[in-house]
Design an enzyme around this catalytic site. Sequence first.
Site, PDB file in Angstrom:
ATOM      1  N   ARG A   1      18.777  13.016   8.787  1.00 30.88           N
ATOM      2  CA  ARG A   1      19.642  11.819   8.886  1.00 30.88           C
ATOM      3  C   ARG A   1      18.913  10.590   9.398  1.00 30.88           C
ATOM      4  NH1 ARG A   1      25.528  13.266  10.310  1.00 30.88           N
ATOM      5  NH2 ARG A   1      25.524  11.272  11.365  1.00 30.88           N
TER       6      ARG A   1
ATOM      7  N   HIS B   1      13.687  40.531  11.564  1.00 30.75           N
ATOM      8  CA  HIS B   1      12.255  40.840  11.520  1.00 30.75           C
ATOM      9  C   HIS B   1      11.940  42.317  11.785  1.00 30.75           C
ATOM     10  CE1 HIS B   1      11.973  36.608  11.475  1.00 30.75           C
ATOM     11  NE2 HIS B   1      11.948  36.384  12.766  1.00 30.75           N
TER      12      HIS B   1
ATOM     13  N   HIS C   1      10.098  35.717   7.822  1.00 28.21           N
ATOM     14  CA  HIS C   1       8.656  35.441   7.795  1.00 28.21           C
ATOM     15  C   HIS C   1       7.813  36.649   8.211  1.00 28.21           C
ATOM     16  CE1 HIS C   1       8.957  34.498  12.122  1.00 28.21           C
ATOM     17  NE2 HIS C   1       7.647  34.602  12.165  1.00 28.21           N
TER      18      HIS C   1
ATOM     19  N   LYS D   1      11.543  37.888  25.307  1.00 22.58           N
ATOM     20  CA  LYS D   1      10.851  36.650  25.702  1.00 22.58           C
ATOM     21  C   LYS D   1      10.351  36.836  27.120  1.00 22.58           C
ATOM     22  CE  LYS D   1      12.318  33.978  22.169  1.00 22.58           C
ATOM     23  NZ  LYS D   1      11.379  33.561  21.128  1.00 22.58           N
TER      24      LYS D   1
ATOM     25  N   LYS E   1      16.457  31.981   8.353  1.00 19.47           N
ATOM     26  CA  LYS E   1      17.302  32.710   9.268  1.00 19.47           C
ATOM     27  C   LYS E   1      17.852  31.740  10.310  1.00 19.47           C
ATOM     28  CE  LYS E   1      15.568  34.863  12.841  1.00 19.47           C
ATOM     29  NZ  LYS E   1      15.098  34.131  14.005  1.00 19.47           N
TER      30      LYS E   1
ATOM     31  N   ASP F   1      18.155  37.538  17.045  1.00 21.55           N
ATOM     32  CA  ASP F   1      17.022  36.671  16.704  1.00 21.55           C
ATOM     33  C   ASP F   1      15.846  37.469  16.128  1.00 21.55           C
ATOM     34  OD1 ASP F   1      15.708  34.053  16.825  1.00 21.55           O
ATOM     35  OD2 ASP F   1      14.488  34.879  18.443  1.00 21.55           O
TER      36      ASP F   1
ATOM     37  N   GLU G   1       6.884  38.691  23.475  1.00 16.58           N
ATOM     38  CA  GLU G   1       6.451  37.291  23.528  1.00 16.58           C
ATOM     39  C   GLU G   1       6.292  36.891  24.977  1.00 16.58           C
ATOM     40  OE1 GLU G   1       8.042  34.637  20.228  1.00 16.58           O
ATOM     41  OE2 GLU G   1       9.765  35.865  20.717  1.00 16.58           O
TER      42      GLU G   1
HETATM   43  C1  BG6 Z   1      11.518  33.509  15.020  1.00 12.06           C
HETATM   44  C2  BG6 Z   1      12.412  33.579  16.233  1.00 12.06           C
HETATM   45  O1  BG6 Z   1      12.202  33.926  13.876  1.00 12.06           O
HETATM   46  O2  BG6 Z   1      10.391  34.345  15.234  1.00 12.06           O
HETATM   47  C3  BG6 Z   1      11.659  33.145  17.476  1.00 12.06           C
HETATM   48  O3  BG6 Z   1      13.539  32.738  16.040  1.00 12.06           O
HETATM   49  C4  BG6 Z   1      10.399  33.957  17.639  1.00 12.06           C
HETATM   50  O4  BG6 Z   1      12.467  33.251  18.638  1.00 12.06           O
HETATM   51  C5  BG6 Z   1       9.592  33.960  16.341  1.00 12.06           C
HETATM   52  O5  BG6 Z   1       9.629  33.367  18.678  1.00 12.06           O
HETATM   53  C6  BG6 Z   1       8.444  34.925  16.442  1.00 12.06           C
HETATM   54  O6  BG6 Z   1       7.618  34.759  15.340  1.00 12.06           O
HETATM   55  P1  BG6 Z   1       6.068  35.065  15.431  1.00 12.06           P
HETATM   56  O7  BG6 Z   1       5.580  34.877  14.033  1.00 12.06           O
HETATM   57  O8  BG6 Z   1       5.502  34.089  16.409  1.00 12.06           O
HETATM   58  O9  BG6 Z   1       5.952  36.457  15.921  1.00 12.06           O
END
Ligand code: BG6
Length: 505
Positions: free
Chosen positions: A60, A256, A194, A356, A164, A251, A232
């Site tokens: 926007r 994933h 991804h 996290k 997502k 998430d 993470e």
């Molecule tokens: C994303 C999540 O899809 O994947 C994030 O929303 C996460 O919270 C991320 O940090 C992790 O991806 P990668 O490729 O860094 O392991």
Amino acid sequence: MPETNPYLDAMRLERGVPPCVIVIFGANGDLTKRKLIPALYRLAMERRLPPECVIYGNSRTPITDEDYRGKMKAATRQFLEQSDFDEEVWADFERRLYYLPGDLSDPEFYATLGARLKESETTTGGNVLFYLSTQPSHYVPVVQGLGAAGLARGKGWRRVVVEKPFGHNLESAGSLNRELQKVFPEREIYRIDHYLGKETVQNVLAFRFANGIFEPLWNRRYINHVQITAAESIGVEGRGEYYQQSGALRDMIQNHLLQVMATIAMEPSAVFEPSSVRDERAKLLRSIRVPKSGEIDVDTVAGQYGPGRVGTSDLAGFRHEPGVHPEARTDTYAAATFFVDNWRWAGVPFYIRTGKRLAKRITDIAIHFNSAPLAIFGDGAGQVAGPNLLVIRIQPEEGISLRFLSKNPGAGMRLRPVSMDFQYGSSFGVRTPTAYETLLEDAMAGDATLYTRQDMVEASWQVVQPIADHWDEAKYNFPNYDAGSWGPQASDAMLARRGHVWRVP
Ligand code: BG6
């Protein structure tokens, strides 16, 4: 200009990426800055993006093409995973990068977009890839806007990539699917996950199905259990508002990590082509046992980090992160035990954990094999239970290692675990493409093998939904782990029930 990579050039030729327009909705968002533009730039750099391709970013904020290019250049410099930013390549790339401000609920915007798409039709053949990287609440309005303006059909192909989260639960995922399918045919809907684009996850398929020696062992007779860890060290990094609605289970696990589990556990596909590979993944996801309510408390663990200390830094607890409610009940850690109800895997636990602010950033899959049937070297030799361990390291140090017992040098028969190690970096000596490069290129080439499908998304929600509902109702005593630790103690207890322990990665 940097040299091109012969392997990637060969790939490009094989797959024939056609010229197209890429329209990114959510052009000022985090994902566009961190991942999409750097990936497209990288494809351009390696001559995997046809020179006729044009990119439109929409959001926007009314800014000019020049301003947008400046912002994206700074972001690409910052987020490119390898620091080889090339001014000359960027100058060429940004000439094809435009900004198209507009309100997604305004039909005028779609008319303007339509006119722009028309202009590039002669060079791009009318092919368009729409990328939904907005807030999820905009997905349906955008798709309806495209449909109403007649942009979902055209001279060339029209595809939509959907980021997502794909729904917040089973019901919303189903309704999003229905809305998408009213406008785009299923074969043109690319639901991105991804993790499936990561080289190391793709390599699981090569490892399992291109080698003859592992697959005979890949079943309940030889595998004791599997651990999938996606830890993470970062917190919520300015995404507090989104994250507190989502939480770790939705998430990371719903998408994933269940996809990673499917890649580990699926049956071989008869041929390596999209529908066949995706059928096998879907079949596996449907075979994951849906947890019953009485099992959820013992076979899953929710956690949330409180304050902690890593090295000399003090870290805030989740509830003190920007954008997060001071009494948020969000899970920032999720662990679960899953079983696959089929002949290959009956009775083998698959433990998944993610969180996290854990002790370090690491994603890996550990396959724990059964121990030798007889300890012939005696108790004192050090023949520990289940010594054979295969670790597939997804990130950051991509590779595979196989642990086995070996004789310690010297007198007597004493044993010690050793390992055989394969490392991506040193073995191939070429850069591994990021997941977004691979997946964007695949979408342009019309290859959906690494994208998820409606039935896969819904099958994973079937598994996760009872857990999410149970957790939403439960009044957990959060926070229950310190930032910088390995998560709540209850997670160790979850494995201990079956005599297992989390591996320290
Ligand atoms: C994303 C999540 O899809 O994947 C994030 O929303 C996460 O919270 C991320 O940090 C992790 O991806 P990668 O490729 O860094 O392991």
